[in-house]
Design a protein around this motif. Structure first.
Motif, PDB file in Angstrom:
ATOM      1  N   ALA A  72     -36.667 -11.911  14.402  1.00  0.00           N
ATOM      2  CA  ALA A  72     -38.008 -11.310  14.373  1.00  0.00           C
ATOM      3  C   ALA A  72     -38.980 -12.150  15.187  1.00  0.00           C
ATOM      4  O   ALA A  72     -39.944 -11.616  15.753  1.00  0.00           O
ATOM      5  N   GLN A  73     -38.747 -13.448  15.263  1.00  0.00           N
ATOM      6  CA  GLN A  73     -39.590 -14.311  16.098  1.00  0.00           C
ATOM      7  C   GLN A  73     -39.392 -13.977  17.571  1.00  0.00           C
ATOM      8  O   GLN A  73     -40.336 -14.003  18.350  1.00  0.00           O
ATOM      9  N   TRP A  74     -38.163 -13.664  17.944  1.00  0.00           N
ATOM     10  CA  TRP A  74     -37.924 -13.222  19.317  1.00  0.00           C
ATOM     11  C   TRP A  74     -38.656 -11.904  19.579  1.00  0.00           C
ATOM     12  O   TRP A  74     -39.270 -11.717  20.639  1.00  0.00           O
ATOM     13  N   ASP A  75     -38.593 -10.976  18.625  1.00  0.00           N
ATOM     14  CA  ASP A  75     -39.293  -9.701  18.782  1.00  0.00           C
ATOM     15  C   ASP A  75     -40.792  -9.899  18.949  1.00  0.00           C
ATOM     16  O   ASP A  75     -41.467  -9.105  19.613  1.00  0.00           O
ATOM     17  N   ALA A  76     -41.341 -10.961  18.329  1.00  0.00           N
ATOM     18  CA  ALA A  76     -42.781 -11.200  18.374  1.00  0.00           C
ATOM     19  C   ALA A  76     -43.256 -11.735  19.711  1.00  0.00           C
ATOM     20  O   ALA A  76     -44.464 -11.766  19.977  1.00  0.00           O
ATOM     21  N   LEU A  77     -42.330 -12.164  20.563  1.00  0.00           N
ATOM     22  CA  LEU A  77     -42.732 -12.648  21.882  1.00  0.00           C
ATOM     23  C   LEU A  77     -43.272 -11.492  22.725  1.00  0.00           C
ATOM     24  O   LEU A  77     -42.786 -10.360  22.624  1.00  0.00           O
ATOM     25  N   PRO A  78     -44.248 -11.752  23.577  1.00  0.00           N
ATOM     26  CA  PRO A  78     -44.717 -10.698  24.492  1.00  0.00           C
ATOM     27  C   PRO A  78     -43.594 -10.258  25.415  1.00  0.00           C
ATOM     28  O   PRO A  78     -42.687 -11.038  25.735  1.00  0.00           O
ATOM     29  N   THR A  79     -43.649  -9.015  25.840  1.00  0.00           N
ATOM     30  CA  THR A  79     -42.611  -8.477  26.719  1.00  0.00           C
ATOM     31  C   THR A  79     -42.463  -9.308  27.980  1.00  0.00           C
ATOM     32  O   THR A  79     -41.344  -9.582  28.437  1.00  0.00           O
ATOM     33  N   ALA A  80     -43.583  -9.738  28.561  1.00  0.00           N
ATOM     34  CA  ALA A  80     -43.528 -10.535  29.794  1.00  0.00           C
ATOM     35  C   ALA A  80     -42.777 -11.848  29.570  1.00  0.00           C
ATOM     36  O   ALA A  80     -42.026 -12.305  30.435  1.00  0.00           O
ATOM     37  N   ALA A  81     -42.947 -12.447  28.390  1.00  0.00           N
ATOM     38  CA  ALA A  81     -42.253 -13.698  28.087  1.00  0.00           C
ATOM     39  C   ALA A  81     -40.743 -13.466  27.999  1.00  0.00           C
ATOM     40  O   ALA A  81     -39.944 -14.272  28.493  1.00  0.00           O
ATOM     41  N   LYS A  82     -40.335 -12.371  27.377  1.00  0.00           N
ATOM     42  CA  LYS A  82     -38.912 -12.065  27.280  1.00  0.00           C
ATOM     43  C   LYS A  82     -38.302 -11.852  28.663  1.00  0.00           C
ATOM     44  O   LYS A  82     -37.202 -12.343  28.957  1.00  0.00           O
ATOM     45  N   VAL A  83     -39.020 -11.121  29.506  1.00  0.00           N
ATOM     46  CA  VAL A  83     -38.518 -10.862  30.861  1.00  0.00           C
ATOM     47  C   VAL A  83     -38.384 -12.173  31.634  1.00  0.00           C
ATOM     48  O   VAL A  83     -37.396 -12.391  32.349  1.00  0.00           O
ATOM     49  N   GLN A  84     -39.358 -13.061  31.500  1.00  0.00           N
ATOM     50  CA  GLN A  84     -39.294 -14.347  32.184  1.00  0.00           C
ATOM     51  C   GLN A  84     -38.095 -15.163  31.711  1.00  0.00           C
ATOM     52  O   GLN A  84     -37.378 -15.765  32.518  1.00  0.00           O
ATOM     53  N   ILE A  85     -37.863 -15.190  30.402  1.00  0.00           N
ATOM     54  CA  ILE A  85     -36.738 -15.950  29.849  1.00  0.00           C
ATOM     55  C   ILE A  85     -35.416 -15.388  30.364  1.00  0.00           C
ATOM     56  O   ILE A  85     -34.528 -16.134  30.804  1.00  0.00           O
ATOM     57  N   LEU A  86     -35.265 -14.069  30.325  1.00  0.00           N
ATOM     58  CA  LEU A  86     -34.030 -13.450  30.797  1.00  0.00           C
ATOM     59  C   LEU A  86     -33.843 -13.653  32.299  1.00  0.00           C
ATOM     60  O   LEU A  86     -32.714 -13.822  32.776  1.00  0.00           O
ATOM     61  N   LEU A  87     -34.943 -13.678  33.051  1.00  0.00           N
ATOM     62  CA  LEU A  87     -34.854 -13.912  34.492  1.00  0.00           C
ATOM     63  C   LEU A  87     -34.368 -15.322  34.784  1.00  0.00           C
ATOM     64  O   LEU A  87     -33.513 -15.539  35.657  1.00  0.00           O
ATOM     65  N   VAL A  88     -34.897 -16.299  34.049  1.00  0.00           N
ATOM     66  CA  VAL A  88     -34.455 -17.691  34.233  1.00  0.00           C
ATOM     67  C   VAL A  88     -32.977 -17.831  33.893  1.00  0.00           C
ATOM     68  O   VAL A  88     -32.211 -18.499  34.605  1.00  0.00           O
ATOM     69  N   ILE A  89     -32.548 -17.182  32.806  1.00  0.00           N
ATOM     70  CA  ILE A  89     -31.131 -17.212  32.430  1.00  0.00           C
ATOM     71  C   ILE A  89     -30.277 -16.607  33.540  1.00  0.00           C
ATOM     72  O   ILE A  89     -29.210 -17.138  33.889  1.00  0.00           O
ATOM     73  N   GLY A  90     -30.748 -15.503  34.125  1.00  0.00           N
ATOM     74  CA  GLY A  90     -30.024 -14.875  35.225  1.00  0.00           C
ATOM     75  C   GLY A  90     -29.914 -15.784  36.438  1.00  0.00           C
ATOM     76  O   GLY A  90     -28.859 -15.853  37.083  1.00  0.00           O
ATOM     77  N   LEU A  91     -30.979 -16.507  36.750  1.00  0.00           N
ATOM     78  CA  LEU A  91     -30.951 -17.437  37.885  1.00  0.00           C
ATOM     79  C   LEU A  91     -29.991 -18.594  37.624  1.00  0.00           C
ATOM     80  O   LEU A  91     -29.266 -19.028  38.528  1.00  0.00           O
ATOM     81  N   LEU A  92     -29.981 -19.099  36.396  1.00  0.00           N
ATOM     82  CA  LEU A  92     -29.046 -20.174  36.043  1.00  0.00           C
ATOM     83  C   LEU A  92     -27.604 -19.680  36.147  1.00  0.00           C
ATOM     84  O   LEU A  92     -26.723 -20.405  36.620  1.00  0.00           O
ATOM     85  N   GLU A  93     -27.384 -18.450  35.719  1.00  0.00           N
ATOM     86  CA  GLU A  93     -26.044 -17.866  35.820  1.00  0.00           C
ATOM     87  C   GLU A  93     -25.643 -17.714  37.287  1.00  0.00           C
ATOM     88  O   GLU A  93     -24.499 -18.018  37.666  1.00  0.00           O
ATOM     89  N   PHE A  94     -26.560 -17.268  38.113  1.00  0.00           N
ATOM     90  CA  PHE A  94     -26.280 -17.098  39.545  1.00  0.00           C
ATOM     91  C   PHE A  94     -25.927 -18.432  40.188  1.00  0.00           C
ATOM     92  O   PHE A  94     -24.985 -18.519  40.984  1.00  0.00           O
ATOM     93  N   TRP A  95     -26.673 -19.491  39.844  1.00  0.00           N
ATOM     94  CA  TRP A  95     -26.414 -20.804  40.421  1.00  0.00           C
ATOM     95  C   TRP A  95     -25.060 -21.334  39.958  1.00  0.00           C
ATOM     96  O   TRP A  95     -24.317 -21.925  40.746  1.00  0.00           O
ATOM     97  N   GLY A  96     -24.717 -21.115  38.696  1.00  0.00           N
ATOM     98  CA  GLY A  96     -23.451 -21.592  38.180  1.00  0.00           C
ATOM     99  C   GLY A  96     -22.248 -20.900  38.797  1.00  0.00           C
ATOM    100  O   GLY A  96     -21.156 -21.474  38.851  1.00  0.00           O
TER     101      GLY A  96
END
Length: 280
Positions: free
Chosen positions: A123-147
């Protein structure tokens, strides 16, 4: 032409230091089923080698198929998922106990205390703003791409795990640091604690990491089950805050501004067989 006498002192003249040859990519070392069978008793002597689906045991064939490549993929996937599960397990405990940063999440005024007011970590994850979730997922995607980048792996002297590279290896950010100065620390072994460790110690650490990762994967799934379905994990009854959302969904009803989220939320929740099989 110089005489021998005049050229003799040149033999003792200082010369430029000889440069070490550039590091070459590590030779492929493809793991086989025999290697897995030898490793299994070291991880769990009671279970030993257990592969009921026969993955990687030459049960398939086709263009580009390689038993060793499949084993490399499975080994890398297990180590990666184990690391993620260990972080998730610790994070779930931290969030469940209301531990949070003391400042605001952004200039909007939303604080981490506001988010932590939701007892369930999901529920704490749900409480994050949508923009924050997108930023977090984008960073994870970039880390995955680099790996997964062959360029990054080659710069570190490694091959892709499909091609005999070291399972679980994550390349350094040094190419970025040379140009941008960041990230300051690497994702893997940021303080170089295992850099000079002996091969025996590294092997022992790898076995411990795999076992801890396996336990963490079971643990975080237990936490999620206990939060979603009351009584599903008797040992955790009354210890985990209930969560009515979908633990496996990255977005919730607060993110319907994103494409396809509304359609995603229309799927039945996995906490009730009656919702999945209404005609039984």
């Amino acid at each position: 032409m110089l005489s021998l006498a005049s050229s003799a002192p040149l033999a003792f003249a200082p010369v430029a230091p000889v440069r070490a040859p550039a590091a070459r990519a590590a030779a492929p070392v493809m793991e086989t089923i025999a290697d897995l069978e030898a490793m299994a008793p070291k991880l769990n002597p009671l279970v030993g080698y257990f592969n009921p689906l026969g993955l990687g045991e030459d049960t398939m064939s086709g263009p580009g198929y390689s038993s060793e490549g499949v084993i490399g993929y499975l080994r890398h996937s297990e180590i990666k998922h184990g690391r993620i599960a260990m972080a998730a397990f610790v994070g779930f405990i931290v969030q469940s106990n209301g531990i949070h940063f003391p400042w605001a999440t952004s200039f909007s005024g939303l604080t981490y205390a506001d988010i932590a007011a939701n007892a369930a970590p999901a529920a704490q994850w749900d409480a994050l703003p949508t923009a924050a979730k997108v930023q977090i997922l984008l960073v994870i995607g970039l880390l995955e791409f680099w790996g997964e980048s062959s360029t990054a792996l080659a710069a570190a002297g490694q091959k892709h795990y499909w091609m005999g590279g070291k399972p679980g290896f994550y390349p350094s950010f040094e190419p970025f640091r040379k140009n941008f100065g960041h990230p300051v620390l690497d994702l893997f072994d940021p303080f170089g604690l295992s850099k000079n460790a002996s091969p025996e110690r590294k092997q022992k650490g790898l076995l411990a990491e795999i076992n801890n990762g396996r336990l963490a994967m079971i643990g975080i799934m237990g936490f999620m089950a206990a939060a979603s379905v009351e009584g599903s994990v008797p040992a955790l009854s009354g210890l985990i805050a209930h969560y009515d959302g979908e633990c496996m969904a990255p977005f919730s009803s607060t993110d319907t501004s994103l494409p396809l989220v509304s359609e995603m939320l229309s799927f039945p929740k996995l906490d009730s067989p009656a919702k999945l099989f209404p005609y039984n």
